[in-house]
Design an enzyme around this catalytic site. Structure first.
Site, PDB file in Angstrom:
ATOM      1  N   CYS A 224      -2.300   2.278   0.625  1.00  0.00           N
ATOM      2  CA  CYS A 224      -1.861   0.876   0.600  1.00  0.00           C
ATOM      3  C   CYS A 224      -2.316   0.094   1.832  1.00  0.00           C
ATOM      4  O   CYS A 224      -1.719  -0.926   2.186  1.00  0.00           O
ATOM      5  CB  CYS A 224      -0.336   0.814   0.479  1.00  0.00           C
ATOM      6  SG  CYS A 224       0.287   1.526  -1.071  1.00  0.00           S
ATOM      7  N   CYS A 247       7.566  -2.704   4.181  1.00  0.00           N
ATOM      8  CA  CYS A 247       7.824  -1.443   3.485  1.00  0.00           C
ATOM      9  C   CYS A 247       9.281  -1.322   3.052  1.00  0.00           C
ATOM     10  O   CYS A 247       9.598  -0.570   2.141  1.00  0.00           O
ATOM     11  CB  CYS A 247       7.442  -0.261   4.358  1.00  0.00           C
ATOM     12  SG  CYS A 247       8.432  -0.076   5.852  1.00  0.00           S
TER      13      CYS A 247
END
Length: 286
Positions: A224, A247
């Site tokens: 990611c 996150c």
């Protein structure tokens, strides 16, 4: 007057303070107390006088992590360093972690790993990041960190206001809202510019993360994290193509929205799935 053992236990229990460690008023007071204070001086006062209680550093060992780690190590190298070992990091990040720990003389690295049973249930093929990045972060980052932070009164983060719009107005001291424990969240570098960070790294000859030179100004898990073009938001390469900027470890807690790996969309149960434009792994620096 004599009391029974049970009565004494009840009286002791009544005196146990079950309130939150810190309140919003405490955060406001600390922000005022250290307004205009140099970062090094603030950290020295906090740690030596234990003003924040038991505190740990949450570090990603990313692009600018060396600065905060060096500042803290200069005061107390035994401060716990909490690293989320998600199993998805670039190998360069793991090598950089080990280099910094040794170089700075930090003595209490704690690698936080996700629960094996939960991984087996919800991400058995390791591809959850490709269709549910929030769920992947939840089981690999949010939950392991929440469990670890339950043992601390405060945590240091490396967040800076210039990184993106969601961090532009953060204070030095705030209350961790991921649960109701009332921990302090301390952002020592929140007002540091990119130029100041670079100057500090050069002054103290701190090693750079090898991926920075390859176009990765913000480095997270390998699947990611993308390269960033000149002039782009430093964190624009994180979760590229998704409406996601964090996150989850710095936002109020939420239930895992995704189901187990067995509930993957049809056709995604096996094989390797990549989002359009997902970068391939960079060549390790030699």
């Amino acid at each position: 007057m004599f009391r029974t053992e049970a009565e004494n236990e009840d009286r002791i229990r009544d005196r146990i303070d079950t309130s939150a460690r810190f309140t919003e008023a405490d955060a406001v007071r600390l922000n005022r107390l250290f307004r205009g204070t140099d970062t090094s001086e603030m950290l020295e006062t906090l740690l030596k006088e234990r003003m924040a209680g038991d505190v740990g550093i949450v570090s990603s060992f990313g692009a600018e992590s060396a600065v905060l780690l060096h500042l803290v190590a200069s005061v107390d190298p035994s401060v716990p360093v909490l690293f989320l070992e998600t199993g998805k990091h670039f190998p360069e990040t793991l090598a950089y972690r080990d280099t910094l720990i040794t170089r700075l003389g930090l003595t209490n690295l704690i690698n936080l790993v996700p629960d094996e049973a939960e991984i087996a249930k919800k991400d058995e093929n390791g591809l959850r990041w490709s269709w549910d990045p929030d769920g992947c972060c939840e089981i690999r980052k949010v939950k392991p960190l929440a469990k670890a932070l339950a043992h601390y009164d405060a945590s240091f983060t490396g967040r800076k206001s210039f990184q993106n719009s969601t961090r532009s107005h953060l204070p030095r001291f705030e209350i961790d809202t991921t649960d109701a424990q009332g921990r302090l969240k301390i952002n020592p570098l929140i007002d540091w510019s990119a130029e100041r960070l670079a100057a500090y790294i050069a002054e103290h000859e701190l090693p750079a993360h090898p991926l920075v030179a390859e176009g990765y100004p913000s480095i997270g898990c390998m699947p990611c994290t993308s390269k960033v073009a000149p002039g782009e938001d430093p964190r624009s390469g994180r979760w590229k193509g998704w409406d996601k900027t964090e996150c989850g470890i710095h936002v109020p807690g939420s239930e895992d929205k995704g189901g187990p790996a067995s509930e993957l969309p049809p056709g995604l149960r096996s094989g390797v799935l990549r989002r359009p434009g997902l970068p391939s792994k960079p060549t390790p620096s030699g």
